[in-house]
Design an enzyme around this catalytic site. Structure first.
Site, PDB file in Angstrom:
ATOM      1  N   TYR A  18     -13.314   3.282  10.743  1.00 15.50           N
ATOM      2  CA  TYR A  18     -14.171   3.669   9.505  1.00 15.50           C
ATOM      3  C   TYR A  18     -15.262   4.499   9.163  1.00 15.50           C
ATOM      4  O   TYR A  18     -15.460   5.383   8.670  1.00 15.50           O
ATOM      5  CB  TYR A  18     -14.893   2.186   9.233  1.00 15.50           C
ATOM      6  CG  TYR A  18     -13.870   1.615   8.675  1.00 15.50           C
ATOM      7  CD1 TYR A  18     -13.666   1.141   7.318  1.00 15.50           C
ATOM      8  CD2 TYR A  18     -13.005   0.091   9.470  1.00 15.50           C
ATOM      9  CE1 TYR A  18     -12.435   0.826   6.720  1.00 15.50           C
ATOM     10  CE2 TYR A  18     -11.741  -0.105   8.646  1.00 15.50           C
ATOM     11  CZ  TYR A  18     -11.735   0.565   7.362  1.00 15.50           C
ATOM     12  OH  TYR A  18     -10.894  -0.669   6.631  1.00 15.50           O
ATOM     13  N   GLU A  62     -10.676  -7.627   7.776  1.00 13.25           N
ATOM     14  CA  GLU A  62      -9.042  -7.088   8.659  1.00 13.25           C
ATOM     15  C   GLU A  62      -9.685  -7.878   9.729  1.00 13.25           C
ATOM     16  O   GLU A  62      -8.580  -8.182  10.195  1.00 13.25           O
ATOM     17  CB  GLU A  62      -9.098  -5.443   8.856  1.00 13.25           C
ATOM     18  CG  GLU A  62      -8.847  -4.896   7.855  1.00 13.25           C
ATOM     19  CD  GLU A  62      -8.780  -3.894   7.627  1.00 13.25           C
ATOM     20  OE1 GLU A  62      -9.336  -3.000   8.617  1.00 13.25           O
ATOM     21  OE2 GLU A  62      -8.765  -2.782   6.442  1.00 13.25           O
ATOM     22  N   ARG A  68       6.215   3.519  10.319  1.00 10.91           N
ATOM     23  CA  ARG A  68       7.097   2.776   8.817  1.00 10.91           C
ATOM     24  C   ARG A  68       7.202   1.606   9.227  1.00 10.91           C
ATOM     25  O   ARG A  68       7.500   1.091   9.984  1.00 10.91           O
ATOM     26  CB  ARG A  68       7.802   3.952   8.532  1.00 10.91           C
ATOM     27  CG  ARG A  68       8.320   5.591   8.850  1.00 10.91           C
ATOM     28  CD  ARG A  68       7.713   6.184   7.549  1.00 10.91           C
ATOM     29  NE  ARG A  68       7.677   7.801   7.865  1.00 10.91           N
ATOM     30  CZ  ARG A  68       7.111   8.418   8.245  1.00 10.91           C
ATOM     31  NH1 ARG A  68       5.905   8.209   8.390  1.00 10.91           N
ATOM     32  NH2 ARG A  68       7.665   9.761   7.789  1.00 10.91           N
ATOM     33  N   GLY A 115      18.145   0.004  -5.260  1.00 14.50           N
ATOM     34  CA  GLY A 115      18.515   0.594  -4.485  1.00 14.50           C
ATOM     35  C   GLY A 115      18.445  -0.301  -2.928  1.00 14.50           C
ATOM     36  O   GLY A 115      18.481  -1.280  -2.847  1.00 14.50           O
ATOM     37  N   LEU A 173      16.262  -3.716  -2.221  1.00 17.96           N
ATOM     38  CA  LEU A 173      16.151  -5.482  -2.356  1.00 17.96           C
ATOM     39  C   LEU A 173      16.074  -5.527  -1.283  1.00 17.96           C
ATOM     40  O   LEU A 173      16.749  -7.199  -0.649  1.00 17.96           O
ATOM     41  CB  LEU A 173      18.140  -5.012  -1.870  1.00 17.96           C
ATOM     42  CG  LEU A 173      18.840  -4.876  -0.932  1.00 17.96           C
ATOM     43  CD1 LEU A 173      18.925  -5.284   0.080  1.00 17.96           C
ATOM     44  CD2 LEU A 173      20.314  -4.147  -2.060  1.00 17.96           C
ATOM     45  N   THR A 174      15.678  -5.373   0.054  1.00 12.36           N
ATOM     46  CA  THR A 174      15.054  -5.728   1.087  1.00 12.36           C
ATOM     47  C   THR A 174      14.619  -6.946   0.624  1.00 12.36           C
ATOM     48  O   THR A 174      14.782  -8.587   1.932  1.00 12.36           O
ATOM     49  CB  THR A 174      15.494  -4.680   2.485  1.00 12.36           C
ATOM     50  OG1 THR A 174      13.546  -4.304   2.388  1.00 12.36           O
ATOM     51  CG2 THR A 174      15.916  -3.921   2.804  1.00 12.36           C
TER      52      THR A 174
END
Length: 409
Positions: free
Chosen positions: A102, A144, A213, A283, A286-287
Site C-alpha cells: 500500500y 483484508e 488469472r 459463453g 456459465l462457470t
C-alpha cells in the site's frame, strides 16, 4: 466482516479532498493510467501481481479511478464505500496483496496526481490526499487482514499459493476445458461458496513475469475436488491470444501441477432464499452458474430454478448434456438455450439474443433471485432487461472482473 471506519481526518483535509471530486470525475482515468505507468517503471516486480492484459485494455485503470473517486466523494462517511472495498478486498486476497504494497501504491498515486494535474495539485492538495490515502489504505488493510485470518482459521484454509495436481482434464466444448484439482500435499482443503473463484499463478516459459488469472469454480462445493472450466481465448483482430488460457489448454495436462490461491469472492449464492432462482449466463460465464445450479439441486431440491444460457452454437456450448440431465431429473429445473448462430442440427429454444420480451415470457415473476455472468456487452444487456422488468436492486447479482459501472451505466 466487522471492519470499522474511523477517518480521524481534520475538517480542512476533508474539505480539500472533497473539492477534488469534480476534477477526479473528469480526469481520474488519466491519473490512474499515469499511476500504473509510474508503478511499473519504479517497481517492475509488481508486474508479477497485476494482470498486464487488463492494463492494456485499460480495465484496471478505470476500476481504480472509480474507487478513488468514490473515496473522495464519501470521505466524510467512508463506510458508504465498504461494499466496494470488500469486493476489491476479495480480489486482493485472491492475489495475495499485502500491507507492504500500500505505501508503494500511495507514493506512485500521488506522483501521478502531480504529473497529470500540474499546478492544480498544489502542496495543500497533495498533503490532504496523502493523509486521506493513509486512511483509505487502512480500511483496505484492515478488511483484508480479517479475510486472511478467516482463511487461516478455516479447516484446510491457506494464504498465498498452494500446489494442486490436475487429476482430470475434460474438453467441455470446442473452446472450454475443465480442470479437476486436488492438493498435492493431500491435506484438507476448504469448501467454498457457490460463485467464488480461485487465482491460478502461472509460471510460463519465456514469460518475464508470473501471470495471475482468476477462474470461477464450476462445480458444487463439498464434492472433494475443485473444478475450473477455462475458455481458450484465441487471438482476435483487436486482442492477442490469452496467455494463461492457452497455456492451460496446451501445456497443463492430467498429472500436472498448478499453484492456486484459496477461494475468494463475494458473488455468492444466497442459500437461505427460497424464491425462484434465475441463473443467466453467456459463453464461459456459465462457470459460476453451474456451481450455483449444482449446489441448489443438492441443498434445495424443491426450489424452482430457471437456467438460461446463451452461446454462439452447440460447438462452443459447454456442459449442455449435464444441464439437460439435471432438467430431466428435477421437475423444478427449467433449462433454456439461446443460440446466436446455430447450425442446422442444433437444438435450442431461441435464436438470437436474450431480449426483454422473451425473457419475461418464460419467467413467472420478477420476485425472484437473479444471478448473471458473461461478456461485458451481454451483462449490460441483462442488467438493462432486469431493470426494465422492475427487479429489485437487492435481487440483481452479477460477477464482473472490472468496474461495475461498465455494466450498470
Amino acid at each position: 466482516m466487522t471492519t470499522q471506519v474511523t477517518t480521524g481526518l481534520d475538517q480542512q483535509t476533508r474539505d480539500i479532498v472533497k473539492a477534488t471530486v469534480p476534477i477526479l470525475q473528469e480526469r481520474g482515468g488519466e491519473i490512474t493510467k499515469r499511476f500504473y505507468q509510474l508503478l511499473f517503471e519504479n517497481h517492475p516486480e509488481l508486474k508479477n501481481i497485476f494482470n498486464q492484459t487488463n492494463q492494456r485494455k485499460g480495465d484496471q485503470s478505470k476500476a481504480l479511478a472509480n474507487t478513488v473517486y468514490a473515496a473522495a466523494l464519501h470521505i466524510d462517511q467512508l463506510e458508504e464505500i465498504l461494499p466496494q472495498v470488500k469486493q476489491i478486498a476479495h480480489k486482493h486476497k485472491s492475489l495475495n496483496i499485502k500491507p507492504e504494497h500500500y505505501p508503494i501504491v500511495g507514493e506512485n498515486l500521488l506522483l501521478a496526481m502531480k504529473d497529470v494535474l500540474g499546478d492544480a495539485a498544489n502542496e495543500d492538495v497533495i498533503g490532504a490526499w496523502e493523509k486521506a490515502y493513509g486512511v483509505i489504505a487502512g480500511v483496505f488493510i484492515d478488511t483484508e487482514k480479517e479475510m486472511y485470518q478467516e482463511a487461516i482459521d478455516t479447516v484446510g484454509g491457506w494464504v498465498d499459493y498452494r500446489d494442486f495436481k490436475v487429476v482430470d482434464k475434460v474438453a467441455e466444448s470446442d473452446v472450454i476445458t475443465s480442470f479437476y484439482l486436488e492438493p498435492v500435499d493431500d491435506n484438507p482443503f476448504p469448501i467454498y461458496q457457490p460463485g467464488q473463484y480461485i487465482t491460478i499463478k502461472a509460471e510460463i516459459d519465456g514469460e518475464p513475469h508470473s501471470h495471475l488469472r482468476q477462474y470461477s469454480l464450476s462445480c458444487a462445493p463439498g464434492e472433494g475436488i475443485y473444478r475450473i472450466s477455462v475458455k481458450r481465448e484465441d487471438a482476435l483482430a483487436d486482442n492477442p491470444a490469452g496467455i494463461v488460457s492457452n497455456y492451460l489448454h496446451s501445456k497443463v495436462n492430467k498429472g500436472g501441477v498448478v499453484s492456486i490461491s484459496a477461494p475468494s469472492g463475494d458473488f455468492t449464492l444466497n442459500q437461505n432464499d427460497t424464491r425462484p432462482l434465475v441463473l443467466i449466463s453467456g459463453g464461459v460465464g456459465l462457470t459460476p452458474m453451474m456451481s450455483m445450479l449444482e449446489s441448489t439441486i443438492k441443498q434445495q431440491p424443491e426450489r424452482e430454478i430457471y437456467y438460461i444460457h446463451a452461446a454462439q452454437n452447440s460447438n462452443v456450448h459447454a456442459m449442455k448434456d449435464r444441464v439437460k440431465e439435471i432438467a430431466e431429473q428435477y421437475n423444478h429445473v427449467h433449462a433454456y438455450t439461446v443460440y446466436d448462430n446455430p447450425s442446422d442440427e442444433d437444438n435450442y429454444d431461441k435464436k438470437g439474443y436474450i431480449d426483454y420480451e422473451w425473457l419475461t415470457s418464460i419467467l413467472p415473476s420478477n420476485d425472484a433471485a437473479f444471478y448473471f455472468c458473461g461478456p461485458k456487452g451481454f451483462m449490460r444487456a441483462m442488467y438493462q432487461n432486469l431493470k426494465k422488468y422492475d427487479v429489485a436492486d437487492r435481487d440483481i447479482n452479477f460477477e464482473f472482473f472490472g468496474p461495475a459501472a461498465a455494466i450498470t451505466e
